[in-house]
Design a protein around this motif. Structure first.
Motif, PDB file in Angstrom:
ATOM      1  N   GLY A   9       0.407  -1.269   0.223  1.00 41.82           N
ATOM      2  CA  GLY A   9      -0.344   0.144  -0.203  1.00 41.82           C
ATOM      3  C   GLY A   9       1.128   1.107   0.146  1.00 41.82           C
ATOM      4  O   GLY A   9       1.719   1.222   0.087  1.00 41.82           O
ATOM      5  N   ALA A  10      -0.028   2.495   0.371  1.00 47.33           N
ATOM      6  CA  ALA A  10       0.799   3.816  -0.128  1.00 47.33           C
ATOM      7  C   ALA A  10       1.172   3.889   1.049  1.00 47.33           C
ATOM      8  O   ALA A  10       2.011   4.754   1.386  1.00 47.33           O
ATOM      9  CB  ALA A  10      -0.255   4.839  -0.782  1.00 47.33           C
ATOM     10  N   GLY A  11       0.808   3.745   2.042  1.00 48.53           N
ATOM     11  CA  GLY A  11       0.971   3.771   3.980  1.00 48.53           C
ATOM     12  C   GLY A  11       1.172   5.168   4.270  1.00 48.53           C
ATOM     13  O   GLY A  11       2.428   5.977   4.454  1.00 48.53           O
ATOM     14  N   VAL A  12       0.006   5.913   3.300  1.00 50.69           N
ATOM     15  CA  VAL A  12      -0.107   7.470   3.486  1.00 50.69           C
ATOM     16  C   VAL A  12       0.031   7.640   5.379  1.00 50.69           C
ATOM     17  O   VAL A  12      -0.237   7.337   5.866  1.00 50.69           O
ATOM     18  CB  VAL A  12      -1.974   8.146   3.195  1.00 50.69           C
ATOM     19  CG1 VAL A  12      -1.295   7.630   1.613  1.00 50.69           C
ATOM     20  CG2 VAL A  12      -2.429   8.093   3.913  1.00 50.69           C
ATOM     21  N   SER A  13      -0.151   9.364   5.565  1.00 48.82           N
ATOM     22  CA  SER A  13       0.205   9.493   6.495  1.00 48.82           C
ATOM     23  C   SER A  13      -1.126   9.950   6.855  1.00 48.82           C
ATOM     24  O   SER A  13      -2.046   9.798   6.292  1.00 48.82           O
ATOM     25  CB  SER A  13       0.964  11.088   6.687  1.00 48.82           C
ATOM     26  OG  SER A  13       0.021  12.140   6.009  1.00 48.82           O
ATOM     27  N   HIS A  14      -1.416  10.052   8.881  1.00 51.89           N
ATOM     28  CA  HIS A  14      -3.225   9.899   9.308  1.00 51.89           C
ATOM     29  C   HIS A  14      -3.197  11.728   8.563  1.00 51.89           C
ATOM     30  O   HIS A  14      -4.463  11.214   8.620  1.00 51.89           O
ATOM     31  CB  HIS A  14      -2.527  10.405  10.244  1.00 51.89           C
ATOM     32  CG  HIS A  14      -2.637   8.865  10.741  1.00 51.89           C
ATOM     33  ND1 HIS A  14      -1.511   8.172  10.768  1.00 51.89           N
ATOM     34  CD2 HIS A  14      -3.808   7.511  11.405  1.00 51.89           C
ATOM     35  CE1 HIS A  14      -1.416   6.924  11.730  1.00 51.89           C
ATOM     36  NE2 HIS A  14      -2.494   6.582  11.981  1.00 51.89           N
ATOM     37  N   VAL A  15      -2.366  12.355   8.586  1.00 45.45           N
ATOM     38  CA  VAL A  15      -2.667  13.729   7.623  1.00 45.45           C
ATOM     39  C   VAL A  15      -3.461  14.013   6.504  1.00 45.45           C
ATOM     40  O   VAL A  15      -4.319  14.364   5.943  1.00 45.45           O
ATOM     41  CB  VAL A  15      -1.735  14.667   8.351  1.00 45.45           C
ATOM     42  CG1 VAL A  15      -2.309  15.968   7.111  1.00 45.45           C
ATOM     43  CG2 VAL A  15      -0.888  14.927   9.682  1.00 45.45           C
ATOM     44  N   THR A  16      -3.093  13.329   5.656  1.00 44.20           N
ATOM     45  CA  THR A  16      -2.704  12.938   4.190  1.00 44.20           C
ATOM     46  C   THR A  16      -4.679  12.029   4.692  1.00 44.20           C
ATOM     47  O   THR A  16      -5.531  12.554   3.684  1.00 44.20           O
ATOM     48  CB  THR A  16      -2.730  12.002   3.237  1.00 44.20           C
ATOM     49  OG1 THR A  16      -1.429  12.843   3.509  1.00 44.20           O
ATOM     50  CG2 THR A  16      -3.352  11.619   2.044  1.00 44.20           C
ATOM     51  N   LEU A  17      -5.070  10.963   5.430  1.00 43.26           N
ATOM     52  CA  LEU A  17      -5.747  10.278   5.103  1.00 43.26           C
ATOM     53  C   LEU A  17      -7.427  11.005   5.740  1.00 43.26           C
ATOM     54  O   LEU A  17      -8.342  11.201   5.756  1.00 43.26           O
ATOM     55  CB  LEU A  17      -6.012   9.187   6.549  1.00 43.26           C
ATOM     56  CG  LEU A  17      -7.071   8.342   6.414  1.00 43.26           C
ATOM     57  CD1 LEU A  17      -7.659   7.553   5.164  1.00 43.26           C
ATOM     58  CD2 LEU A  17      -6.951   7.582   8.061  1.00 43.26           C
ATOM     59  N   ALA A  18      -6.653  11.991   6.526  1.00 42.64           N
ATOM     60  CA  ALA A  18      -7.258  13.187   7.982  1.00 42.64           C
ATOM     61  C   ALA A  18      -7.946  13.908   6.224  1.00 42.64           C
ATOM     62  O   ALA A  18      -9.683  14.706   5.949  1.00 42.64           O
ATOM     63  CB  ALA A  18      -7.451  13.828   8.400  1.00 42.64           C
ATOM     64  N   GLU A  19      -7.771  14.630   5.180  1.00 48.19           N
ATOM     65  CA  GLU A  19      -7.649  15.872   4.821  1.00 48.19           C
ATOM     66  C   GLU A  19      -8.464  14.654   3.291  1.00 48.19           C
ATOM     67  O   GLU A  19      -9.609  15.548   2.827  1.00 48.19           O
ATOM     68  CB  GLU A  19      -6.689  15.916   3.787  1.00 48.19           C
ATOM     69  CG  GLU A  19      -6.490  17.619   3.029  1.00 48.19           C
ATOM     70  CD  GLU A  19      -7.475  17.997   3.561  1.00 48.19           C
ATOM     71  OE1 GLU A  19      -7.937  18.853   2.847  1.00 48.19           O
ATOM     72  OE2 GLU A  19      -7.540  18.414   4.898  1.00 48.19           O
ATOM     73  N   VAL A  20      -8.113  13.581   3.184  1.00 53.62           N
ATOM     74  CA  VAL A  20      -8.618  12.667   2.156  1.00 53.62           C
ATOM     75  C   VAL A  20      -9.871  12.834   2.395  1.00 53.62           C
ATOM     76  O   VAL A  20     -11.176  13.010   1.323  1.00 53.62           O
ATOM     77  CB  VAL A  20      -8.437  11.373   1.952  1.00 53.62           C
ATOM     78  CG1 VAL A  20      -9.521  10.528   0.794  1.00 53.62           C
ATOM     79  CG2 VAL A  20      -6.909  11.579   0.784  1.00 53.62           C
ATOM     80  N   ILE A  21     -10.072  12.724   3.474  1.00 52.24           N
ATOM     81  CA  ILE A  21     -11.826  12.255   3.948  1.00 52.24           C
ATOM     82  C   ILE A  21     -12.982  13.452   3.962  1.00 52.24           C
ATOM     83  O   ILE A  21     -13.794  13.768   3.985  1.00 52.24           O
ATOM     84  CB  ILE A  21     -11.488  11.163   5.669  1.00 52.24           C
ATOM     85  CG1 ILE A  21     -11.188   9.894   4.998  1.00 52.24           C
ATOM     86  CG2 ILE A  21     -13.602  11.458   6.387  1.00 52.24           C
ATOM     87  CD1 ILE A  21     -11.031   9.346   6.670  1.00 52.24           C
ATOM     88  N   ALA A  22     -11.802  14.379   4.604  1.00 53.70           N
ATOM     89  CA  ALA A  22     -12.663  16.244   4.554  1.00 53.70           C
ATOM     90  C   ALA A  22     -12.734  16.680   3.551  1.00 53.70           C
ATOM     91  O   ALA A  22     -14.055  17.032   3.051  1.00 53.70           O
ATOM     92  CB  ALA A  22     -11.221  16.635   5.163  1.00 53.70           C
ATOM     93  N   THR A  23     -11.945  16.448   2.158  1.00 50.31           N
ATOM     94  CA  THR A  23     -12.128  16.503   0.716  1.00 50.31           C
ATOM     95  C   THR A  23     -13.665  15.999  -0.220  1.00 50.31           C
ATOM     96  O   THR A  23     -14.359  16.609  -0.186  1.00 50.31           O
ATOM     97  CB  THR A  23     -11.187  16.550  -0.066  1.00 50.31           C
ATOM     98  OG1 THR A  23      -9.375  17.214   1.044  1.00 50.31           O
ATOM     99  CG2 THR A  23     -11.528  16.749  -1.222  1.00 50.31           C
ATOM    100  N   ILE A  24     -13.909  14.674   0.760  1.00 53.93           N
ATOM    101  CA  ILE A  24     -15.029  14.094  -0.081  1.00 53.93           C
ATOM    102  C   ILE A  24     -16.532  14.831   0.809  1.00 53.93           C
ATOM    103  O   ILE A  24     -16.621  14.752   0.326  1.00 53.93           O
ATOM    104  CB  ILE A  24     -15.161  12.781   0.185  1.00 53.93           C
ATOM    105  CG1 ILE A  24     -13.463  12.074  -0.206  1.00 53.93           C
ATOM    106  CG2 ILE A  24     -15.879  11.814  -0.043  1.00 53.93           C
ATOM    107  CD1 ILE A  24     -13.839  11.980  -2.725  1.00 53.93           C
TER     108      ILE A  24
END
Length: 413
Positions: free
Chosen positions: A79-94
């Motif tokens: 996987g990409a193993g993204v940061s929690h900052v990125t994960l939160a931003e992905v969810i907020a964007t959607i």
């Protein structure tokens, strides 16, 4: 309970995964770009989906096949193993485009985190592989009607495997999932997360969610009647909370991100509405509502609070990133993460409600009319922010900073 069985993973023949092969995201930057692209695709029909309760099957297929549902899979498992900052931003964007769509994968990510913390290497290879292929995990965690808060969904040994029986509610995402991670207990009341294929004999999913907000999350009921479960599909759950882990603050970070996105969506609708529908009656002495000083004060107020909430959201993500770098987190570091996320949850809750209220107030009764369906932002924020009482976040933060009392370890902190 000692789990029996060979250390290998196999998918049941009844599981229809159609040889799924989702896009593989390689970096945080790619995840953020894809989220923005999908949000732009999801936004135009969000009002109609909510108004007519059109279940978002096509949108979810695009969402999961985009690879975004696999971005938390660690790099060592492909996987990409993204940061929690990125994960939160992905969810907020959607969520800014459609709050319901953003909530549906919340328990998918949660199940992957439980797997990361407590699963075996074989279990990780198998279920991470499914996630990377675009398979969706739902949830069957909550139960209702028990004053002692004890789970009743039972895991019973039988031969070389187990049977699961019980009733769950508020099963967000289960309706759309290929697998349903289910919280079960054995005879000793030790809890486990059993990954159950949704088409297994004895599984019944009922689309009985009737909330006035988050209307298309599919948060209905699931019943299990003597459902067969392989030993390899069972991951320790209670054991993951008996020791300090990231599971609790991780779960709460996802909820923060949903609230933040709902606030962003409501705020952008407010700006659009004011610009397109400037109304002299807001202030009879001003020709354009966009020049009304009282309106400008309200717009500025929401802007500042939204910036503050997002700052705490990103800070909480960074604290979780640091926590996950620890091979064996201690109680203090987990408590610091829980408090950081609780602080973010307070502000994301408040700004989601504030932004939605302001949109409602400025658009008036027309919010419930027409194609834009503006009142959905208030309904969605009001329903989702009730997920767990924010007043207890204040208590946990205050008790920590004043009395040095570490917050309890569970999924709501």
């Amino acid at each position: 309970m000692e789990l029996k069985g060979e250390p290998f993973m196999s998918a049941p023949a009844v599981l229809d995964i159609n040889q799924r092969s989702a896009h593989r995201i390689a970096s945080d930057e790619e995840a953020l770009q894809l989220a923005q692209r999908l949000a732009a695709d999801f936004a135009p029909d969000a009002a109609r989906r909510d108004r007519e309760r059109i279940l978002p099957w096509a949108e979810l297929e695009s969402f999961s096949q985009s690879g975004l549902w696999g971005i938390t899979v660690p790099r060592e498992f492909g996987g990409a193993g993204v940061s929690h900052v990125t994960l939160a931003e992905v969810i907020a964007t959607i969520s800014s485009a459609d709050g319901s769509l953003a909530q549906i994968p919340q328990n998918h990510y949660y199940a992957l985190e439980v797997l990361r913390v407590g699963g075996s290497a074989a279990q990780k290879r198998f279920f991470y592989g499914l996630a990377l292929d675009g398979v969706r995990f739902g949830n069957a965690l909550a139960e209702i009607g028990h004053k002692d808060y004890q789970r009743r969904t039972r895991l019973t040994p039988e031969g070389k495997g187990y049977r699961v029986s019980g009733q769950k509610f508020y099963c967000t995402g289960a309706l759309y999932a290929q697998w349903i991670p289910t919280l079960v207990v054995d005879d000793n009341q030790d809890s486990y997360l059993a990954f159950i294929p949704r088409h297994s004999d004895g599984v019944e999913i009922t689309d009985d969610w009737d909330g006035f907000g988050q209307r298309v999350t599919g948060s209905g009921s699931v019943s299990f009647k003597q459902v067969w479960v392989e030993p390899e599909w069972i991951v320790p759950f209670k054991a993951s909370f008996d020791r300090p882990t990231s599971i609790g603050p991780f779960a709460q970070l996802l909820h923060c991100a949903i609230d933040s996105g709902q606030a962003r969506g409501a705020y952008q609708e407010t700006l659009h509405y004011v610009r397109e529908h400037a109304r002299p009656w807001i202030d009879a002495g001003v020709d354009k509502a966009s020049r009304d000083p009282l309106l400008l004060e309200r717009v500025g107020n929401v802007q500042v609070r939204l910036r503050a909430a997002d700052a705490l959201l990103h800070r909480a993500g960074r604290v979780l990133d640091a926590l996950q770098q620890q091979a064996f987190p201690d109680a203090r570091s987990v408590a610091e993460a829980s408090v950081a996320v609780a602080e973010a949850k307070v502000l994301t809750t408040e700004v989601a409600l504030l932004a939605a209220n302001q949109l409602f107030e400025l658009s008036g009764t027309s919010a419930t009319l027409g194609e834009r369906n503006l009142d959905r932002y208030w309904r969605n924020a009001r329903v989702h922010t009730l997920h767990d009482p924010v007043r207890w976040k204040f208590f946990a933060v205050g008790n920590y900073v004043l009395n040095d009392v570490l917050p309890p370890r569970h999924g709501a902190l």
